[in-house]
Design a protein around this motif. Structure first.
Motif, short mmCIF file in Angstrom:
data_model
loop_
_atom_site.label_atom_id
_atom_site.label_comp_id
_atom_site.label_asym_id
_atom_site.label_seq_id
_atom_site.Cartn_x
_atom_site.Cartn_y
_atom_site.Cartn_z
N ARG A 179 -29.61 63.09 30.11
CA ARG A 179 -28.21 62.94 29.70
C ARG A 179 -27.42 62.19 30.77
O ARG A 179 -26.62 61.30 30.47
CB ARG A 179 -27.60 64.32 29.46
CG ARG A 179 -26.13 64.28 29.06
CD ARG A 179 -25.60 65.68 28.76
NE ARG A 179 -25.66 66.54 29.94
CZ ARG A 179 -25.44 67.85 29.92
NH1 ARG A 179 -25.16 68.46 28.78
NH2 ARG A 179 -25.51 68.56 31.03
N LYS A 220 -31.19 67.43 31.20
CA LYS A 220 -29.86 67.17 31.77
C LYS A 220 -29.86 65.85 32.54
O LYS A 220 -28.88 65.10 32.52
CB LYS A 220 -29.44 68.32 32.68
CG LYS A 220 -29.06 69.59 31.95
CD LYS A 220 -28.68 70.70 32.91
CE LYS A 220 -28.33 71.98 32.17
NZ LYS A 220 -28.00 73.09 33.10
N ASN A 280 -24.37 65.75 21.54
CA ASN A 280 -24.37 67.09 20.97
C ASN A 280 -23.92 68.18 21.94
O ASN A 280 -23.67 69.31 21.52
CB ASN A 280 -25.76 67.44 20.44
CG ASN A 280 -26.07 66.76 19.12
OD1 ASN A 280 -25.68 67.24 18.06
ND2 ASN A 280 -26.74 65.62 19.20
N THR A 281 -23.85 67.88 23.21
CA THR A 281 -23.47 68.91 24.18
C THR A 281 -22.08 68.73 24.75
O THR A 281 -21.44 69.70 25.15
CB THR A 281 -24.48 68.96 25.36
OG1 THR A 281 -24.52 67.67 26.00
CG2 THR A 281 -25.86 69.35 24.88
N ARG A 282 -21.58 67.52 24.83
CA ARG A 282 -20.30 67.30 25.49
C ARG A 282 -19.12 67.86 24.71
O ARG A 282 -18.07 68.09 25.27
CB ARG A 282 -20.10 65.80 25.76
CG ARG A 282 -20.99 65.25 26.85
CD ARG A 282 -20.85 66.05 28.12
NE ARG A 282 -21.68 65.51 29.19
CZ ARG A 282 -21.92 66.15 30.33
NH1 ARG A 282 -21.42 67.36 30.54
NH2 ARG A 282 -22.65 65.59 31.26
N THR A 288 -24.07 77.15 24.93
CA THR A 288 -24.81 77.49 26.14
C THR A 288 -26.25 77.87 25.82
O THR A 288 -26.52 78.57 24.85
CB THR A 288 -24.13 78.67 26.87
OG1 THR A 288 -22.77 78.31 27.13
CG2 THR A 288 -24.84 78.97 28.18
N ILE A 293 -28.65 64.04 23.39
CA ILE A 293 -28.22 65.29 24.02
C ILE A 293 -26.74 65.22 24.40
O ILE A 293 -25.99 66.17 24.21
CB ILE A 293 -29.09 65.59 25.26
CG1 ILE A 293 -30.53 65.88 24.82
CG2 ILE A 293 -28.52 66.76 26.05
CD1 ILE A 293 -31.50 66.01 25.98
N SER A 294 -26.34 64.07 24.92
CA SER A 294 -24.95 63.90 25.33
C SER A 294 -23.99 64.08 24.15
O SER A 294 -22.98 64.77 24.25
CB SER A 294 -24.76 62.52 25.96
OG SER A 294 -23.42 62.32 26.37
N ALA A 307 -28.67 75.90 24.90
CA ALA A 307 -29.33 75.06 23.90
C ALA A 307 -30.52 74.31 24.50
O ALA A 307 -31.61 74.29 23.92
CB ALA A 307 -28.33 74.08 23.30
N LEU A 308 -30.33 73.69 25.65
CA LEU A 308 -31.39 72.87 26.23
C LEU A 308 -32.60 73.72 26.64
O LEU A 308 -33.74 73.28 26.50
CB LEU A 308 -30.87 72.08 27.44
CG LEU A 308 -29.81 71.02 27.12
CD1 LEU A 308 -29.42 70.25 28.38
CD2 LEU A 308 -30.31 70.05 26.06
N ASN A 327 -19.59 70.72 23.08
CA ASN A 327 -20.04 72.11 22.91
C ASN A 327 -20.57 72.40 21.51
O ASN A 327 -20.46 73.52 21.01
CB ASN A 327 -18.90 73.08 23.24
CG ASN A 327 -18.45 72.96 24.68
OD1 ASN A 327 -19.28 72.85 25.59
ND2 ASN A 327 -17.14 72.97 24.89
N TRP A 369 -23.69 72.43 20.61
CA TRP A 369 -24.89 73.26 20.67
C TRP A 369 -24.65 74.59 21.38
O TRP A 369 -25.36 75.54 21.15
CB TRP A 369 -26.01 72.51 21.40
CG TRP A 369 -26.66 71.45 20.56
CD1 TRP A 369 -26.44 71.22 19.24
CD2 TRP A 369 -27.61 70.50 20.98
NE1 TRP A 369 -27.21 70.18 18.80
CE2 TRP A 369 -27.96 69.71 19.86
CE3 TRP A 369 -28.23 70.21 22.19
CZ2 TRP A 369 -28.88 68.67 19.92
CZ3 TRP A 369 -29.15 69.18 22.26
CH2 TRP A 369 -29.47 68.42 21.12
#
Length: 397
Positions: free
Chosen positions: A84, A81, A47-49, A55, A44-45, A57-58, A51, A53
């Motif tokens: 992550r 979260k 793919n999200t840090r 807003t 997750i980290s 996404a989770l 951006n 994915w």
């Protein structure tokens, strides 16, 4: 709800991790859960840090996971979260990250910019790739090569406790401390939160003692450690009457008498739940008499506490004297329902390393603390203190 294709790959990847984790959990529940959450947190980290994915996404992934795995719990957007956060704060345990050392803080989130993102735009990630290993799920977490890291304790601590520790304690050694406490005492979440709120880490083991080795259980030992201070300010002692005589015993008796005369102040200084039993308390065994300086009972510890006063430097012989008192108290005075008696040497000065060395082989619970008086303070600080008598009169008005 239709979700983007890259989210579908994410759902499939996390779902496979969950299923494999459930299979492995039969062998080692908590260790496997932490490994799964650590690996998912990494995924997750990455793919999200940046951006990747976007807003929401989770939340979308969480909803799809619940559809594909009915009854699934613990994978809400907020829970992921936390996964992550768990990964990012313990990134040093990642096999592909540099190993955490004794003096190195957890890697900052900003350092993720240098992380390898090679899998994000490729075909769906295989479960082995998610955890950076090919065979054993436990290899998701690599144990650092440091003596301080609490290896066994780390895997005994539930995930929710880990998150509380990460959120509330920022220092690495502080986190080690609370992890050890949870594992050792099997603490519930509320008890852990109270420990952190009370800042137990900053006040831990401040007095040299052997409580852990000599008391019935770790919980009682921890209570005893927290009960006593390393140093006490006995500002009611008249130092002008001390130190001018050649007879040290007379000086020690003078200190004792001043404590007895001000026993309320002493107990308030000493700590909570102490009840004064007496001074020069008479003990006798096989016709030999002993007279320990001060004897208390502590309700929280459910134990007698004997204090031996010394006006000079600590000497190892003081522990032998205290040992005799404790043996007689336990044999002749202690009630059956009470815990073993505790001894404290209260002296003017002590070398901590030396005390810790000589106290370790005694089999009765003992500690060594020091005391100071207002005369020991710097002149400017002493002048800043309010006059005790004037303060008392002001309070009586």
């Amino acid at each position: 709800m239709n979700i983007p294709n890259n989210f579908s790959r994410a759902v499939e990847t996390i779902k496979l991790a969950i299923l494999q984790g459930q299979y492995e959990a039969a062998k080692d529940v908590n260790r496997t859960q932490l490994a799964v959450y650590f690996g998912i947190g990494k995924y997750i980290s990455l793919n999200t840090r940046k951006n990747k994915w976007g807003t929401g996404a989770l939340e979308a992934i969480s909803q799809q996971l619940r559809k594909e795995l009915p009854g699934l719990r613990g994978f809400s957007a907020s829970s992921m979260k936390n996964m992550r956060l768990f990964y990012e704060e313990w990134m040093g345990l990642d096999p592909n990250s540099s190993v955490m050392t004794d003096d190195k803080s957890p890697i900052a989130i900003g350092e993720l910019q240098n992380t390898d993102n090679q899998h994000i735009d490729n075909s769906p990630i295989m479960i082995g790739e998610l955890f950076d290993y090919k065979i054993d799920i436990h290899q998701a977490i690599q144990i650092p090569e440091t003596k301080k890291f609490p290896i066994e304790d780390f895997f005994k601590v539930p995930f929710t406790h880990h998150i509380r520790i990460i959120e509330k304690e920022k220092s690495l050694n502080g986190r080690y401390y609370y992890i050890h406490r949870v594992a050792e005492e099997n603490l519930q979440s509320r008890a852990l939160e109270k420990l952190i709120k009370d800042n137990a880490y900053s006040h831990q083991d401040v007095m040299p003692n052997n409580f852990t080795q000599t008391m019935p259980n770790s919980t009682l030992a921890r209570k005893a450690v927290m009960m006593f201070k390393d140093e006490y300010l006995l500002d009611f002692i008249n130092v002008e009457q001390i130190g001018e005589r050649e007879d040290i015993d007379v000086d020690e008796r003078e200190v004792e008498q001043q404590i007895v005369q001000n026993v309320k102040n002493f107990i308030m200084t000493f700590g909570n739940d102490f009840a004064f039993i007496g001074n020069q308390y008479h003990l006798e065994v096989y016709g030999v008499e002993h007279f320990p300086d001060l004897l208390f009972f502590n309700r929280e510890l459910n134990a007698l506490v004997v204090v031996e006063l010394k006006t000079g430097d600590f000497k190892s012989s003081y522990l032998g004297q205290l040992m005799s008192y404790l043996s007689i108290l336990d044999a002749k005075v202690k009630k059956p329902h009470e815990n073993p008696s505790i001894g404290l040497v209260l002296c003017k000065s002590a070398k901590r390393d030396y005390v810790e060395f000589v106290i370790r082989d005694y089999n009765k619970p003992m500690g060594v603390a020091t005391y100071t008086t207002t005369a020991d303070m710097p002149e400017n600080l002493r002048r800043a203190l309010p006059d005790v008598e004037a303060l008392r009169k002001a309070m009586e008005k």
